[in-house]
Scaffold this motif. Sequence first.
Motif, short mmCIF file in Angstrom:
data_model
loop_
_atom_site.label_atom_id
_atom_site.label_comp_id
_atom_site.label_asym_id
_atom_site.label_seq_id
_atom_site.Cartn_x
_atom_site.Cartn_y
_atom_site.Cartn_z
N PRO A 89 0.82 -1.22 0.00
CA PRO A 89 0.00 0.00 0.00
C PRO A 89 0.85 1.27 0.00
O PRO A 89 0.47 2.28 -0.60
N LEU A 92 1.83 1.96 -3.59
CA LEU A 92 0.70 2.51 -4.35
C LEU A 92 0.44 3.96 -3.99
O LEU A 92 0.23 4.81 -4.86
N LEU A 93 0.45 4.26 -2.70
CA LEU A 93 0.23 5.63 -2.25
C LEU A 93 1.35 6.56 -2.72
O LEU A 93 1.08 7.68 -3.19
#
Length: 129
Positions: A89, A92-93
């Motif tokens: 994550p 992705l962020l």
Amino acid sequence: MKVEFWGHEFEANMIVGCTGGFLIAIMSSMFGFGGGPFMVPLMTVAMGLPMYIVVGSSLLAIFFNTAMGTVRHMQFGNFDLVFFLAMFPAALLGGYIGPQIAKKLSPIIVKRVACAGLALLALNLLGVY
């Protein structure tokens, strides 16, 4: 070739990109290093693309290698699920927020930060620190 991104249109020389990418791929496979640190300057300097497009393009280029490497490490039992669940994550962020920050900054500042990061990586790989 014209590239449109977030309402801005850019011109990219595909002959330079394909030729440079081919040569970088040959050299990186011959000498066993990743071509990413050479693709970024190719896309920014030779092709004239802004850094916030190049970062996303580089991330897409390494995604497939990373996915295959992850699958192979899982098969060999060299996989830390907790670390993966923390990093996925975050990647992705970072891939979403990074181009937005880079778009608001001066291209010179973004290039200098990228050069400093590559220099630190090189010094680390050479065992300087």
